[in-house]
Design a protein around this motif. Structure first.
Motif, PDB file in Angstrom:
ATOM      1  N   THR A  99       0.855  -1.186   0.000  1.00  0.00           N
ATOM      2  CA  THR A  99       0.000   0.000   0.000  1.00  0.00           C
ATOM      3  C   THR A  99       0.894   1.240   0.000  1.00  0.00           C
ATOM      4  N   GLN A 100       0.352   2.340  -0.464  1.00  0.00           N
ATOM      5  CA  GLN A 100       1.093   3.594  -0.473  1.00  0.00           C
ATOM      6  C   GLN A 100       1.364   4.039   0.958  1.00  0.00           C
ATOM      7  N   THR A 101       2.597   4.393   1.249  1.00  0.00           N
ATOM      8  CA  THR A 101       2.968   4.790   2.602  1.00  0.00           C
ATOM      9  C   THR A 101       2.886   6.296   2.774  1.00  0.00           C
ATOM     10  N   GLU A 104       4.946   9.057   0.669  1.00  0.00           N
ATOM     11  CA  GLU A 104       5.274   8.486  -0.641  1.00  0.00           C
ATOM     12  C   GLU A 104       4.324   9.080  -1.679  1.00  0.00           C
ATOM     13  N   TRP A 109       5.077   5.608  -5.519  1.00  0.00           N
ATOM     14  CA  TRP A 109       4.202   4.441  -5.305  1.00  0.00           C
ATOM     15  C   TRP A 109       4.128   3.594  -6.574  1.00  0.00           C
ATOM     16  N   TYR A 110       3.973   4.232  -7.726  1.00  0.00           N
ATOM     17  CA  TYR A 110       3.924   3.515  -8.996  1.00  0.00           C
ATOM     18  C   TYR A 110       5.238   2.785  -9.259  1.00  0.00           C
ATOM     19  N   ARG A 112       7.428   1.727  -7.078  1.00  0.00           N
ATOM     20  CA  ARG A 112       7.580   0.597  -6.149  1.00  0.00           C
ATOM     21  C   ARG A 112       6.727  -0.585  -6.596  1.00  0.00           C
ATOM     22  N   LEU A 138      -3.755   3.099  -3.047  1.00  0.00           N
ATOM     23  CA  LEU A 138      -3.521   4.500  -2.678  1.00  0.00           C
ATOM     24  C   LEU A 138      -4.050   4.800  -1.283  1.00  0.00           C
ATOM     25  N   ARG A 139      -3.417   5.755  -0.611  1.00  0.00           N
ATOM     26  CA  ARG A 139      -3.938   6.219   0.669  1.00  0.00           C
ATOM     27  C   ARG A 139      -5.286   6.891   0.450  1.00  0.00           C
TER      28      ARG A 139
END
Length: 243
Positions: A99-101, A104, A109-110, A112, A138-139
């Motif tokens: 998951t997006q941290t 980030e 994110w993409y 990773r 995404l968050r």
């Protein structure tokens, strides 16, 4: 091409450190850009892979010598010896659990996700799976809300463009404090996290979360404690006056 005119260099292959597949890809491009003829590729490989890798290759070729084997056969022996063994479903578990941290951005994110997908062997389904995971991982915030407005015809590149544009727009407005903060500009620090007690939005459009809630809740509790102390002091004064 003469040795002094070679473009680029090929370092030694570091056993127990380098990935042979990556090394081989670089080797292929080196041969192509320098127009190394096929009959010289085995000799070039033997001369550049380093002593430790050559010793292993020599053992694998026994009873013949590496110089007597064709280039592709030598590379196949090295691939079997030094390519890391991949547990496909373990790699997919890492991919699907990502998951997006906090801190980030969407391009990180993409990137990773792309890295996590390398050994998953999704084949022709890769783009569709990446699209689903990119959005669903995404968050919570305005970027996710914007992408959820799209329909099933959305493509991966389009989703990334939309996410980047929305994130930029949110970041521009995120520096404007809500009225509750008591000022026009929020004091932000790196990563979109604010120091205003958690009530200003971060770069993804969400708020500072539990930290902000704690800060806001803490402010209320502090006011209550001060009120209780004031009431206790007043009660004590009344008691002394009665005595």
């Amino acid at each position: 091409m003469a040795a002094g005119q070679l473009i680029g260099t090929i370092p030694e292959f570091i056993v127990n450190c380098d990935d042979w597949n990556v090394y081989y890809e670089r080797l292929e491009q080196f041969f192509e850009v320098n127009e190394i003829p096929a009959e010289k590729r085995s000799a070039f490989l033997i001369s550049c892979i380093g002593s430790q890798a050559y010793k292993s290759l020599r053992d694998l070729c026994h009873p013949s010598l590496p110089k007597d084997r064709p280039f592709e056969e030598l590379c196949e022996l090295l691939r079997k010896q030094y390519s890391p063994q991949v547990a496909i479903f373990r790699e997919r578990t890492h991919f699907y659990n990502a998951t997006q941290t906090v801190g980030e951005n969407v391009t990180q994110w993409y990137g990773r996700l792309k890295k996590l997908s390398v050994d998953c062997k999704f084949g022709s389904n890769l783009e569709a799976i990446l699209l689903d995971k990119f959005i669903t991982g995404l968050r919570p915030g305005q970027v996710l809300d914007r992408l959820c407005e799209e329909n099933e015809t959305l493509k991966l590149e389009q989703a990334l463009d939309i996410a980047v544009n929305k994130e930029c727009a949110v970041r521009e407005t995120a520096y404007q404090l809500p009225v509750a903060c008591g000022g026009p500009v929020a004091p932000f620090v790196a990563g979109g996290r604010c120091v205003c007690g958690g009530v200003a939005p971060s770069e993804d459009g969400s708020y500072c979360g539990d930290q902000g809630k704690a800060a806001r809740g803490g402010g209320g509790r502090n006011r209550n404690r001060r009120r209780n102390r004031r009431n206790a002091n007043e009660d004590g004064n009344h008691s002394q006056a009665g005595d």
